[in-house]
Design a protein around this motif. Structure first.
Motif, PDB file in Angstrom:
ATOM      1  N   ARG B 151     -27.460-106.488 -31.954  1.00 56.46           N
ATOM      2  CA  ARG B 151     -26.189-105.807 -32.076  1.00 56.46           C
ATOM      3  C   ARG B 151     -25.683-105.345 -30.706  1.00 56.46           C
ATOM      4  NH1 ARG B 151     -24.580-101.646 -36.259  1.00 56.46           N
ATOM      5  NH2 ARG B 151     -26.525-102.243 -37.185  1.00 56.46           N
ATOM      6  N   ALA B 152     -26.599-104.873 -29.886  1.00 58.32           N
ATOM      7  CA  ALA B 152     -26.196-104.416 -28.558  1.00 58.32           C
ATOM      8  C   ALA B 152     -25.563-105.556 -27.773  1.00 58.32           C
ATOM      9  CB  ALA B 152     -27.410-103.862 -27.808  1.00 58.32           C
ATOM     10  N   GLU B 153     -26.123-106.739 -27.898  1.00 60.78           N
ATOM     11  CA  GLU B 153     -25.549-107.882 -27.173  1.00 60.78           C
ATOM     12  C   GLU B 153     -24.180-108.253 -27.739  1.00 60.78           C
ATOM     13  OE1 GLU B 153     -27.945-111.370 -26.519  1.00 60.78           O
ATOM     14  OE2 GLU B 153     -29.660-110.137 -25.943  1.00 60.78           O
ATOM     15  N   LEU B 154     -24.078-108.139 -29.078  1.00 63.82           N
ATOM     16  CA  LEU B 154     -22.786-108.424 -29.710  1.00 63.82           C
ATOM     17  C   LEU B 154     -21.714-107.494 -29.150  1.00 63.82           C
ATOM     18  CD1 LEU B 154     -21.277-109.984 -31.982  1.00 63.82           C
ATOM     19  CD2 LEU B 154     -21.834-108.085 -33.488  1.00 63.82           C
ATOM     20  N   LEU B 155     -22.068-106.213 -29.088  1.00 64.18           N
ATOM     21  CA  LEU B 155     -21.152-105.226 -28.545  1.00 64.18           C
ATOM     22  C   LEU B 155     -20.810-105.542 -27.092  1.00 64.18           C
ATOM     23  CD1 LEU B 155     -19.790-102.717 -29.616  1.00 64.18           C
ATOM     24  CD2 LEU B 155     -21.710-101.363 -28.785  1.00 64.18           C
ATOM     25  N   ALA B 156     -21.849-105.971 -26.369  1.00 63.04           N
ATOM     26  CA  ALA B 156     -21.679-106.240 -24.940  1.00 63.04           C
ATOM     27  C   ALA B 156     -20.658-107.342 -24.699  1.00 63.04           C
ATOM     28  CB  ALA B 156     -23.029-106.614 -24.324  1.00 63.04           C
ATOM     29  N   VAL B 157     -20.567-108.290 -25.663  1.00 61.05           N
ATOM     30  CA  VAL B 157     -19.583-109.366 -25.499  1.00 61.05           C
ATOM     31  C   VAL B 157     -18.183-108.775 -25.331  1.00 61.05           C
ATOM     32  CG1 VAL B 157     -18.443-111.273 -26.690  1.00 61.05           C
ATOM     33  CG2 VAL B 157     -20.928-111.040 -26.812  1.00 61.05           C
ATOM     34  N   PHE B 158     -17.881-107.786 -26.150  1.00 58.70           N
ATOM     35  CA  PHE B 158     -16.522-107.217 -26.119  1.00 58.70           C
ATOM     36  C   PHE B 158     -16.331-106.265 -24.946  1.00 58.70           C
ATOM     37  CE2 PHE B 158     -17.321-108.464 -30.486  1.00 58.70           C
ATOM     38  CZ  PHE B 158     -16.247-109.315 -30.675  1.00 58.70           C
ATOM     39  N   ILE B 159     -17.368-105.493 -24.659  1.00 61.49           N
ATOM     40  CA  ILE B 159     -17.286-104.613 -23.489  1.00 61.49           C
ATOM     41  C   ILE B 159     -17.020-105.451 -22.248  1.00 61.49           C
ATOM     42  CG2 ILE B 159     -18.568-103.019 -22.024  1.00 61.49           C
ATOM     43  CD1 ILE B 159     -17.887-101.788 -24.636  1.00 61.49           C
ATOM     44  N   ASP B 160     -17.751-106.547 -22.175  1.00 65.64           N
ATOM     45  CA  ASP B 160     -17.605-107.452 -21.049  1.00 65.64           C
ATOM     46  C   ASP B 160     -16.167-107.941 -20.952  1.00 65.64           C
ATOM     47  OD1 ASP B 160     -18.942-108.704 -18.935  1.00 65.64           O
ATOM     48  OD2 ASP B 160     -18.772-110.621 -20.000  1.00 65.64           O
ATOM     49  N   ASP B 161     -15.642-108.382 -22.087  1.00 66.77           N
ATOM     50  CA  ASP B 161     -14.256-108.868 -22.095  1.00 66.77           C
ATOM     51  C   ASP B 161     -13.296-107.800 -21.613  1.00 66.77           C
ATOM     52  OD1 ASP B 161     -14.707-111.388 -22.910  1.00 66.77           O
ATOM     53  OD2 ASP B 161     -14.361-111.026 -25.043  1.00 66.77           O
ATOM     54  N   LEU B 162     -13.520-106.582 -22.072  1.00 67.42           N
ATOM     55  CA  LEU B 162     -12.610-105.505 -21.702  1.00 67.42           C
ATOM     56  C   LEU B 162     -12.674-105.216 -20.218  1.00 67.42           C
ATOM     57  CD1 LEU B 162     -12.880-102.887 -24.570  1.00 67.42           C
ATOM     58  CD2 LEU B 162     -10.977-104.380 -24.001  1.00 67.42           C
ATOM     59  N   LEU B 163     -13.918-105.222 -19.685  1.00 63.60           N
ATOM     60  CA  LEU B 163     -14.068-104.868 -18.278  1.00 63.60           C
ATOM     61  C   LEU B 163     -13.632-105.999 -17.361  1.00 63.60           C
ATOM     62  CD1 LEU B 163     -17.382-102.846 -18.246  1.00 63.60           C
ATOM     63  CD2 LEU B 163     -15.036-102.037 -18.181  1.00 63.60           C
ATOM     64  N   GLU B 164     -13.805-107.216 -17.817  1.00 58.85           N
ATOM     65  CA  GLU B 164     -13.467-108.347 -16.963  1.00 58.85           C
ATOM     66  C   GLU B 164     -12.023-108.760 -17.148  1.00 58.85           C
ATOM     67  OE1 GLU B 164     -16.089-111.149 -15.595  1.00 58.85           O
ATOM     68  OE2 GLU B 164     -16.611-109.194 -14.794  1.00 58.85           O
ATOM     69  N   GLY B 165     -11.356-108.091 -18.021  1.00 59.91           N
ATOM     70  CA  GLY B 165      -9.994-108.478 -18.379  1.00 59.91           C
ATOM     71  C   GLY B 165      -9.028-108.331 -17.233  1.00 59.91           C
ATOM     72  N   PRO B 166      -7.798-108.030 -17.571  1.00 57.84           N
ATOM     73  CA  PRO B 166      -6.767-108.001 -16.544  1.00 57.84           C
ATOM     74  C   PRO B 166      -6.882-106.774 -15.653  1.00 57.84           C
ATOM     75  CG  PRO B 166      -5.875-107.309 -18.629  1.00 57.84           C
ATOM     76  CD  PRO B 166      -7.277-107.703 -18.894  1.00 57.84           C
ATOM     77  N   VAL B 167      -8.019-106.681 -14.983  1.00 59.75           N
ATOM     78  CA  VAL B 167      -8.185-105.598 -14.021  1.00 59.75           C
ATOM     79  C   VAL B 167      -7.603-106.084 -12.708  1.00 59.75           C
ATOM     80  CG1 VAL B 167      -9.819-104.042 -12.936  1.00 59.75           C
ATOM     81  CG2 VAL B 167     -10.305-104.979 -15.187  1.00 59.75           C
ATOM     82  N   ASP B 168      -6.935-105.194 -11.999  1.00 58.57           N
ATOM     83  CA  ASP B 168      -6.355-105.645 -10.738  1.00 58.57           C
ATOM     84  C   ASP B 168      -7.439-105.832  -9.697  1.00 58.57           C
ATOM     85  OD1 ASP B 168      -6.885-103.002 -10.805  1.00 58.57           O
ATOM     86  OD2 ASP B 168      -5.304-102.428  -9.415  1.00 58.57           O
ATOM     87  N   GLY B 169      -7.181-106.693  -8.787  1.00 60.52           N
ATOM     88  CA  GLY B 169      -8.168-107.001  -7.753  1.00 60.52           C
ATOM     89  C   GLY B 169      -9.137-108.040  -8.274  1.00 60.52           C
ATOM     90  N   PRO B 170      -9.906-108.612  -7.374  1.00 61.62           N
ATOM     91  CA  PRO B 170     -10.868-109.629  -7.775  1.00 61.62           C
ATOM     92  C   PRO B 170     -11.970-109.011  -8.625  1.00 61.62           C
ATOM     93  CG  PRO B 170     -11.182-109.033  -5.480  1.00 61.62           C
ATOM     94  CD  PRO B 170      -9.956-108.323  -5.946  1.00 61.62           C
ATOM     95  N   ALA B 171     -12.126-109.529  -9.833  1.00 60.84           N
ATOM     96  CA  ALA B 171     -13.162-109.001 -10.699  1.00 60.84           C
ATOM     97  C   ALA B 171     -14.511-109.498 -10.198  1.00 60.84           C
ATOM     98  CB  ALA B 171     -12.932-109.452 -12.128  1.00 60.84           C
ATOM     99  N   ALA B 172     -15.280-108.593  -9.680  1.00 54.96           N
ATOM    100  CA  ALA B 172     -16.570-108.976  -9.120  1.00 54.96           C
ATOM    101  C   ALA B 172     -17.483-109.490 -10.225  1.00 54.96           C
ATOM    102  CB  ALA B 172     -17.218-107.788  -8.424  1.00 54.96           C
ATOM    103  N   GLY B 173     -18.262-110.471  -9.907  1.00 54.06           N
ATOM    104  CA  GLY B 173     -19.105-111.100 -10.916  1.00 54.06           C
ATOM    105  C   GLY B 173     -20.337-110.299 -11.254  1.00 54.06           C
ATOM    106  N   GLY B 174     -20.361-109.061 -10.923  1.00 54.86           N
ATOM    107  CA  GLY B 174     -21.498-108.240 -11.284  1.00 54.86           C
ATOM    108  C   GLY B 174     -22.549-108.201 -10.189  1.00 54.86           C
ATOM    109  N   ASP B 175     -22.244-108.867  -9.074  1.00 55.32           N
ATOM    110  CA  ASP B 175     -23.242-108.874  -7.996  1.00 55.32           C
ATOM    111  C   ASP B 175     -23.171-107.591  -7.196  1.00 55.32           C
ATOM    112  OD1 ASP B 175     -21.263-111.081  -5.867  1.00 55.32           O
ATOM    113  OD2 ASP B 175     -20.734-109.434  -7.214  1.00 55.32           O
ATOM    114  N   GLU B 176     -22.126-106.803  -7.489  1.00 58.21           N
ATOM    115  CA  GLU B 176     -21.986-105.594  -6.699  1.00 58.21           C
ATOM    116  C   GLU B 176     -21.647-104.453  -7.637  1.00 58.21           C
ATOM    117  OE1 GLU B 176     -19.670-106.458  -3.119  1.00 58.21           O
ATOM    118  OE2 GLU B 176     -19.112-104.373  -3.225  1.00 58.21           O
TER     119      GLU B 176
END
Lengths: 201, 183
Positions: B151-176
């Motif tokens: 379930r946590a991973e299921l939730l993470a799919v949507f959290i991920d979408d929200l955070l990676e969405g139309p955020v201004d600036g280059p969305a960092a790939g999580g390396d930073e």
């Protein structure tokens, strides 16, 4: 969970100033038109209160929220004619602020209320006098009593005609809201009460 | 989804309270002004009457400024409500789109939505009037179709979408770590 489709402005509650002034004026008009003794102290106080509420609403029409500002519902005869056509065809349309006929109604009612309260104050004078000012002033003023009386008669005539017209328009206003509500399929009084459409579904 | 949120209600109560104060001020101003005008026409201007007139003016000015403040408050509340609605709607659409993409059956979609909302298997079974085993099986299907393990991973799919969405600036790939971006 579907609350979409309620995006139109007509479903949103009016802001508190619009609501308070609306209902305050409505109560004041009904009380003074139908209940209180003409020219009595209570009548005069209620009249002053109505004028104050009107003044607040007019100020709010300039500095208030977008939907409450005069610019959101300018009086327009052509828009009103179009709107009347919609009503005759039993069609409903959402308007972001007052609908065109409602807008004309609002200006007409405000104008009449201004006339009624100002002529009333012209006759009654200060709200704090036990007796109407013109009675108190008798003898003090070097003006002719007859002249004074005549002026008051004119004021009274205007006061009464405008007040009755206002009551008629208010009834028409209620009828208009009822008609629009039935066309819209929802209670348009609710936004003026400030409550939301209950239960999401 | 019934009634306004607590925060919204608090904002509404505050603006209503301010509105009531404004109405009282307007009433007071009108009575003072009426009295002052009547006194001036009857008795002329003296200090007492002048003071009354000043008070009426001050009250009237207070009403105007209070009204402007009020407008700001109401419009801010409207804006945040609109933003909240948009975010809610966007998340809802996102979830629906994902569910459709994964090919969930209506029953699975319903179970998955409840799982996202935090109901446990027993609660979902109770709400749906289904057996525990049925719900477990449906959840397992959902996880399989979504390609997640929990379930946590299921939730993470949507959290991920929200955070990676139309955020201004280059969305960092999580390396930073986005530690100190914009104070």
């Amino acid at each position: 969970m579907s609350e979409t489709g309620s995006g139109g402005g007509a479903d949103r509650p009016w802001d508190p100033i619009v609501r308070l002034t609306h209902w305050g004026i409505a109560v004041a008009v009904l009380l003074n038109g139908l209940v209180t003794e003409d020219g009595g102290q209570v009548h005069v106080w209620i009249g002053y209160a109505a004028l104050a509420l009107l003044a607040l609403r007019l100020v709010w029409g300039v500095v208030g929220t977008r939907r409450a500002r005069f610019t959101a519902f300018p009086p327009s005869l052509s828009a009103a004619r179009e709107h009347l056509g919609e009503l005759v065809g039993l069609r409903y349309r959402d308007y972001p602020s007052h609908n065109p006929l409602g807008s004309l109604m609002a200006y007409a009612l405000w104008g009449l209320l201004a006339v009624v309260t100002l002529t009333g104050i012209g006759m009654a004078g200060s709200p704090f006098d036990e007796r109407p000012a013109f009675v108190q002033a008798e003898g003090q003023l070097d003006r002719d009593d007859d002249e004074r009386e005549e002026e008051n008669e004119v004021l009274e005539e205007i006061h009464e005609v405008a007040a009755n017209l206002m009551l008629v328009l208010a009834a028409l206003h209620v009828g208009g809201v009822a008609l629009e509500s039935s066309l819209a399929g929802r209670n348009l009084v609710r936004p003026m009460l400030g409550t939301r459409r209950g239960g999401g579904r | 989804m019934t009634g306004p949120e607590p925060g919204e209600r608090r904002g509404g109560a505050r603006s209503t309270a301010l509105a009531v104060v404004l109405v009282l001020q307007a009433l007071a101003a009108a009575f003072f002004a009426g009295d002052a005008v009547a006194d001036i026409t009857l008795a002329g201007l003296d200090l007492h009457v002048a003071m009354e007139a000043v008070i009426a003016l001050a009250l009237a000015a207070g009403v105007v400024f209070g009204a402007r403040e009020m407008r700001r408050m109401v419009e801010q509340a409207d804006r945040s409500e609109a933003a909240l609605m948009a975010a809610r709607g966007a998340l809802g659409e996102l979830i629906e789109a994902r569910f459709a993409h994964w090919g969930l059956t209506p029953a699975e979609a319903s179970v998955a939505l409840m799982a996202l909302k935090g109901f446990d298997v027993a609660a979902i079974a109770g709400l749906r009037g289904a057996a525990l085993g049925t719900v477990r099986a449906q959840l397992a299907h959902v996880y399989a179709k979504a390609g997640v393990a929990s379930r946590a991973e299921l939730l993470a799919v949507f959290i991920d979408d929200l955070l990676e969405g139309p955020v201004d600036g280059p969305a960092a790939g999580g390396d930073e770590l986005p530690a100190a971006r914009e104070g």
